[in-house]
Enzyme design. Structure first.
Site, PDB file in Angstrom:
ATOM      1  CE  LYS A  90       1.791  -0.434  -1.636  1.00 36.05           C
ATOM      2  NZ  LYS A  90       3.073  -0.184  -2.341  1.00 36.05           N
ATOM      3  CD  GLU A 112      -1.712  -7.196   5.234  1.00 34.32           C
ATOM      4  OE1 GLU A 112      -2.636  -7.584   5.954  1.00 34.32           O
ATOM      5  OE2 GLU A 112      -1.832  -6.975   4.013  1.00 34.32           O
ATOM      6  CB  SER A 378       4.371   2.350  -9.008  1.00 32.93           C
ATOM      7  OG  SER A 378       5.678   1.863  -8.749  1.00 32.93           O
TER       8      SER A 378
HETATM    9  C1  LIG Z   1       3.836  -1.118  -2.920  1.00 34.69           C
HETATM   10  C2  LIG Z   1       4.456  -0.594  -4.138  1.00 34.69           C
HETATM   11  C3  LIG Z   1       4.500  -1.362  -5.328  1.00 34.69           C
HETATM   12  C4  LIG Z   1       4.020  -2.781  -5.411  1.00 34.69           C
HETATM   13  O1  LIG Z   1       2.670  -2.948  -5.167  1.00 34.69           O
HETATM   14  P1  LIG Z   1       1.598  -3.237  -6.318  1.00 34.69           P
HETATM   15  O2  LIG Z   1       0.373  -3.568  -5.561  1.00 34.69           O
HETATM   16  O3  LIG Z   1       2.099  -4.372  -7.144  1.00 34.69           O
HETATM   17  O4  LIG Z   1       1.463  -1.996  -7.112  1.00 34.69           O
HETATM   18  C5  LIG Z   1       5.044  -0.786  -6.463  1.00 34.69           C
HETATM   19  N1  LIG Z   1       5.551   0.463  -6.441  1.00 34.69           N
HETATM   20  C6  LIG Z   1       5.543   1.224  -5.321  1.00 34.69           C
HETATM   21  C7  LIG Z   1       6.128   2.590  -5.378  1.00 34.69           C
HETATM   22  C8  LIG Z   1       5.004   0.721  -4.141  1.00 34.69           C
HETATM   23  O5  LIG Z   1       5.007   1.484  -3.040  1.00 34.69           O
END
Ligand SMILES: *Cc1c(COP(=O)(O)O)cnc(C)c1O
Length: 396
Positions: A90, A112, A378
């Site tokens: 992010k 948000e 992610s």
């Molecule tokens: C917020 C988040 C997601 C989901 O958000 P996407 O916009 O679909 O990527 C996935 N993995 C992590 C670690 C997150 O913090």
């Protein structure tokens, strides 16, 4: 040539667009006029690239997971977004949008957040760049995500608990939009995923596309070819997936697998499998698939993973699914938990619960030994340790 990228009107096939109140029309128009112009300047590109390198720690490694590969009978590379500063992808988007906001002369950043991950990333970048930061968060989420709330405060952000509706993400979104309507001149609304009115989905996808840009270079080094056979990522709103597939989206040699949150099962009434359960509707200024009842009321989504329980889905992904460009798998809570423990025991990497859904897809795909798979991790699992402990699949 056929493309799955956004068209000039802000649509991905039948999805997307900008369905916004009249009062925000000018704000969104200004953003639309500014984002590509700014992002394509050398000066922006250089500052963004430098921060991604020196502050975030990019490029994130592309790691060949040997024991995981043996288990699934193919070659699996993990794209390690979990190693970024603040622990997930992010931050890439937050940095890019704050750089844009500054160039648009904005003084105040609003956002948000549901689970708090996007709020923390935004507050982090606002501290770094000395910008005022206000984060709207449903009161229920404020209570559930205590640590992230304290982090945001420590970083200097103001957290505003929202007490309307179910007091969760969509209520926080409504409040953020209300704030933007009241302060259109000095305020920049920083959206954390590939959702919202055009140009947000395209802008966020471009800012996250550093992920696939790096995958290309790194694969070429490892494999002497710059594309994989499979790309796998989890989808909440869709930003880590969009970043993972961005440069491959029109390359049909590359199969795309998206893992959404099945919750307790897609027919259990407790699910966030938006692509499989959703019908066409409008949420957050965008026409997309969303989980709704017969009257068009949004049904509160559920997933064990706070980052995936969003009732909508980015328009890019809705279109990829509708056009059968992507395979969408719903991974249930228990499957995600098992996959997280498996990665931890095989590779010594504790993934975020969201990322564990992408890992859960591995057992549902029939791979050939020659297949090269890139799966995006992610985020890291530190924030999810309690959930993992409460749901242990092993008896040791
Ligand atoms: C917020 C988040 C997601 C989901 O958000 P996407 O916009 O679909 O990527 C996935 N993995 C992590 C670690 C997150 O913090």
């Amino acid at each position: 040539m056929k493309t799955y990228q956004v068209d000039k009107n802000g649509f991905y096939g039948n999805f997307g667009g900008a369905y916004i109140p009249e009062i925000l029309h000018q704000c969104v128009q200004n953003l639309k006029n500014a984002y590509l112009k700014v992002m394509e300047t050398e000066e922006f590109k250089q500052e963004f690239a430098q921060l991604l390198r020196d502050y975030v720690g990019r490029p994130s490694p592309l790691y060949l997971a040997k024991r995981l590969s043996d288990k699934y009978g193919c070659k699996i590379y993990l794209k390690r977004e979990d190693l970024n500063h603040t622990g997930a992808h992010k931050i890439n988007n937050a940095i890019g949008q704050v750089l844009l906001a500054r160039r648009m002369g904005k003084k105040r950043i609003i956002a948000e957040t549901g689970a708090g991950q996007h709020g923390v990333a935004t507050a982090t970048v606002c501290a770094l760049m000395d910008m005022e930061c206000i984060v709207y968060m449903g009161k229920t989420d404020v209570e559930r995500q205590h640590i992230n709330v304290e982090k945001m405060k420590m970083l200097g952000a103001t957290v505003r608990p929202v007490t309307s509706g179910n007091m969760t993400l969509k209520d926080a979104t409504n409040e953020a939009i209300r704030d933007w309507c009241c302060h259109p001149d000095d305020t920049y609304y920083l959206i954390g995923s590939t959702v919202g009115p055009h140009p947000y989905p395209d802008m966020v996808a471009r800012l996250q596309s550093v992920i696939s840009e790096e995958i290309r270079k790194q694969l070429l080094e490892h494999e002497m070819r710059d594309y994989p056979d499979y790309l796998i990522a989890c989808v909440g709103g869709g930003s880590n997936a969009a970043g993972t597939i961005y440069h491959y989206i029109d390359d049909e040699r590359v199969k795309i697998v998206l893992a959404e949150a099945g919750g307790k099962g897609i027919h259990s009434g407790m699910s966030a499998a938006t692509i499989q359960l959703g019908r066409l509707g409008i949420i957050h200024g965008s026409k997309t698939l969303l989980i709704q009842d017969e009257d068009g009321q949004i049904i509160e989504p559920y997933s064990i993973s706070a980052g995936l329980d969003y009732p909508g889905i980015g328009p890019m992904h809705a279109n990829l699914a509708a056009q059968h460009r992507a395979t969408v798998l719903a991974i249930n809570d228990d499957e995600a938990i098992s996959a997280a423990y498996e990665l931890t025991r095989l590779e010594g990497i504790i993934p975020a619960l969201e990322s564990a859904h992408a890992l859960g897809a591995l057992s549902k795909i029939k791979f050939k030994p020659s297949d090269i798979v890139v799966l995006t991790v992610s985020g890291r699992g530190d924030k999810d340790i309690e959930t993992y402990l409460d749901n242990q699949p092993y008896n040791d």
